[in-house]
Design a protein around this motif. Structure first.
Motif, PDB file in Angstrom:
ATOM      1  N   TRP A  46      -6.826   9.647  -1.934  1.00  0.00           N
ATOM      2  CA  TRP A  46      -7.312   9.037  -1.942  1.00  0.00           C
ATOM      3  C   TRP A  46      -5.978   7.968  -1.886  1.00  0.00           C
ATOM      4  O   TRP A  46      -5.401   8.383  -2.291  1.00  0.00           O
ATOM      5  CB  TRP A  46      -8.537   7.885  -2.721  1.00  0.00           C
ATOM      6  N   ALA A  47      -6.470   6.601  -1.880  1.00  0.00           N
ATOM      7  CA  ALA A  47      -5.160   5.606  -1.737  1.00  0.00           C
ATOM      8  C   ALA A  47      -4.042   6.214  -2.612  1.00  0.00           C
ATOM      9  O   ALA A  47      -2.856   5.674  -2.602  1.00  0.00           O
ATOM     10  CB  ALA A  47      -5.631   4.263  -1.946  1.00  0.00           C
ATOM     11  N   ASP A  48      -4.569   5.956  -4.122  1.00  0.00           N
ATOM     12  CA  ASP A  48      -3.615   6.685  -5.173  1.00  0.00           C
ATOM     13  C   ASP A  48      -3.173   7.741  -5.345  1.00  0.00           C
ATOM     14  O   ASP A  48      -2.224   7.939  -7.028  1.00  0.00           O
ATOM     15  CB  ASP A  48      -4.432   5.434  -6.872  1.00  0.00           C
ATOM     16  N   PHE A  49      -3.610   8.505  -4.882  1.00  0.00           N
ATOM     17  CA  PHE A  49      -3.463   9.846  -5.681  1.00  0.00           C
ATOM     18  C   PHE A  49      -3.443  10.414  -4.590  1.00  0.00           C
ATOM     19  O   PHE A  49      -3.830  10.606  -3.245  1.00  0.00           O
ATOM     20  CB  PHE A  49      -3.874  10.688  -6.255  1.00  0.00           C
ATOM     21  N   GLU A  95       4.266  15.478  -5.795  1.00  0.00           N
ATOM     22  CA  GLU A  95       2.495  14.446  -5.934  1.00  0.00           C
ATOM     23  C   GLU A  95       2.792  13.085  -5.708  1.00  0.00           C
ATOM     24  O   GLU A  95       3.568  12.677  -6.615  1.00  0.00           O
ATOM     25  CB  GLU A  95       1.356  15.083  -7.173  1.00  0.00           C
ATOM     26  N   ARG A  96       1.719  12.456  -5.489  1.00  0.00           N
ATOM     27  CA  ARG A  96       2.063  10.796  -5.799  1.00  0.00           C
ATOM     28  C   ARG A  96       0.512  10.624  -6.365  1.00  0.00           C
ATOM     29  O   ARG A  96      -0.803  10.912  -6.861  1.00  0.00           O
ATOM     30  CB  ARG A  96       1.154  10.056  -4.599  1.00  0.00           C
ATOM     31  N   HIS A  97       1.191   9.374  -7.375  1.00  0.00           N
ATOM     32  CA  HIS A  97       0.309   8.922  -8.473  1.00  0.00           C
ATOM     33  C   HIS A  97       0.417   7.792  -8.419  1.00  0.00           C
ATOM     34  O   HIS A  97       1.281   7.529  -9.219  1.00  0.00           O
ATOM     35  CB  HIS A  97       0.430   9.220  -9.719  1.00  0.00           C
ATOM     36  N   GLY A  98      -0.313   6.519  -8.000  1.00  0.00           N
ATOM     37  CA  GLY A  98       0.106   5.206  -7.314  1.00  0.00           C
ATOM     38  C   GLY A  98       1.209   5.149  -6.970  1.00  0.00           C
ATOM     39  O   GLY A  98       1.611   6.520  -5.643  1.00  0.00           O
ATOM     40  N   ARG A  99       1.913   3.947  -7.141  1.00  0.00           N
ATOM     41  CA  ARG A  99       3.549   4.215  -6.509  1.00  0.00           C
ATOM     42  C   ARG A  99       5.302   5.053  -6.569  1.00  0.00           C
ATOM     43  O   ARG A  99       5.062   4.529  -6.378  1.00  0.00           O
ATOM     44  CB  ARG A  99       3.302   3.075  -6.449  1.00  0.00           C
ATOM     45  N   PHE A 100       4.015   5.977  -7.692  1.00  0.00           N
ATOM     46  CA  PHE A 100       5.218   6.705  -8.292  1.00  0.00           C
ATOM     47  C   PHE A 100       4.890   8.285  -8.026  1.00  0.00           C
ATOM     48  O   PHE A 100       3.629   9.145  -7.424  1.00  0.00           O
ATOM     49  CB  PHE A 100       5.578   7.254  -9.425  1.00  0.00           C
ATOM     50  N   ARG A 101       5.807   9.467  -8.133  1.00  0.00           N
ATOM     51  CA  ARG A 101       6.051  10.685  -6.712  1.00  0.00           C
ATOM     52  C   ARG A 101       6.729  11.472  -8.127  1.00  0.00           C
ATOM     53  O   ARG A 101       7.418  11.229  -8.407  1.00  0.00           O
ATOM     54  CB  ARG A 101       6.484  10.566  -6.252  1.00  0.00           C
ATOM     55  N   PHE A 102       5.751  12.451  -8.222  1.00  0.00           N
ATOM     56  CA  PHE A 102       6.370  13.390  -9.392  1.00  0.00           C
ATOM     57  C   PHE A 102       6.273  14.246  -9.248  1.00  0.00           C
ATOM     58  O   PHE A 102       5.921  15.250  -7.939  1.00  0.00           O
ATOM     59  CB  PHE A 102       5.333  13.309 -10.402  1.00  0.00           C
TER      60      PHE A 102
END
Ligand SMILES: C[S@@+](CC[C@H](N)C(=O)[O-])C[C@H]1O[C@@H](n2cnc3c(N)ncnc32)[C@H](O)[C@@H]1O
Length: 292
Positions: free
Chosen positions: A12-15, A27-34
């Protein structure tokens, strides 16, 4: 009636699960990638170079040590949203010591299913509720929610997420307690719920050191659940992580307890859809009952 399924949470947009492979996931978590370790991602990644704001390194498994290596642009926490048919829920994400991000993205599809089943005014119990996204999803649909977790810190974080979602005034009871102790007391009191959510850890401790051990305690938990479901109950969801257990082992447990009620019992795997190739990364197993 019994079905064996795969429950997939779509991005979804944030994940999003951007890519996976080589024992890791991006992964994308909001505007960050980890980047986090992912033993089940034994295949080759879609792309060799992963741009990320941080990585969780070391640690043999969920509890086994390890730490985050974060770029300086990553704040202590940042707000994220999960859309639901009844409106969005917001929550704070952060890089927690146990490699988690303060919420469990793969619960997305389970939260949607749950929200579709409950009705305004229903009493819903979210046991092992952690930071409460599941509780907010139920509250968004007008349920009266009881959120229980052994960790004072998690319940405080859940209340902050309720405020962030504009649900600070929603009918949610926030309780710090041991799971089995709370459920036994609720049975003695004759309490009844329309919806039950259980997302226990493999191993955990109650506020007074009570030990939760999944394989040993799950049968009692399911039996207490049987006693707490109202006659007009709608759903009971159980998700299990990080353990060598097949979803098929959960089936007879739920059948014995809830089969006599009729309705539908489903068990299976949960997973997250990878954005790069559409493959499904398995994350947990589940068993659930619905009156429908
Ligand atoms: C896997 S997390 C739950 C995740 C949550 N359902 C979610 O979707 O965000 C497990 C939770 O169980 C809690 N816990 C561990 N042992 C417990 C116990 N004996 N009684 C109640 N909660 C416990 C932990 O504090 C943790 O928040």
């Amino acid at each position: 009636m019994t079905g064996l399924g795969v429950l997939v949470t779509e991005p979804w947009a944030d994940f999003g699960l951007v890519d996976s492979g080589g024992g890791r996931k991006l992964e994308r978590h909001g505007r960050f990638r980890f980047i986090r370790p992912e033993p089940q991602a034994m295949w080759a990644p879609a792309s060799p170079d992963w741009r990320a704001d941080g990585e969780f390194v070391g640690g043999s498994d969920e509890e086994g040590g390890g730490r985050w290596q974060l770029n300086s642009n990553v704040p202590d926490r940042w707000a994220m949203q999960r859309p639901t048919p009844a409106g969005p829920v917001a929550f704070w994400a952060s890089n927690t010591p146990f490699r988690h991000l303060g919420y469990f993205p793969d619960m997305g599809a389970q939260w949607d299913w749950l929200q579709a089943a409950i009705r305004p005014g229903d009493r819903v119990l979210n046991m092992f509720g952690y930071t409460g996204v599941g509780s907010l999803v139920a509250a968004r649909a007008g349920a009266q929610v009881t959120h229980v977790d052994a960790s004072k810190k998690s319940v405080a974080a859940a209340r902050e997420n309720a405020a962030l979602s504009g649900l600070a005034e929603a009918p949610i009871r926030w309780i710090v307690d041991d799971a089995l102790k709370f459920l036994r007391r609720e049975v003695r009191r004759g309490s009844r719920y329309h919806g039950l959510i259980f997302d226990p850890p493999k191993y955990g401790r109650g506020p007074d050191g009570e030990v939760w051990q999944l394989e040993r305690d799950l049968p009692e938990l399911v039996d207490l659940a049987r006693q707490l479901l109202a006659d007009d109950a709608r759903v009971c969801v159980l998700t299990v992580y990080a353990i060598r257990l097949s979803a098929l082992a959960l089936q007879p447990l739920l059948e014995q307890a809830l089969g006599p009620r009729g309705g539908r019992i489903e068990v299976g795997d949960m997973g997250v859809r990878e954005e790069a190739r559409g493959l499904i990364l398995p994350t947990a197993i589940f068993a659930r009952w619905s009156a429908l």
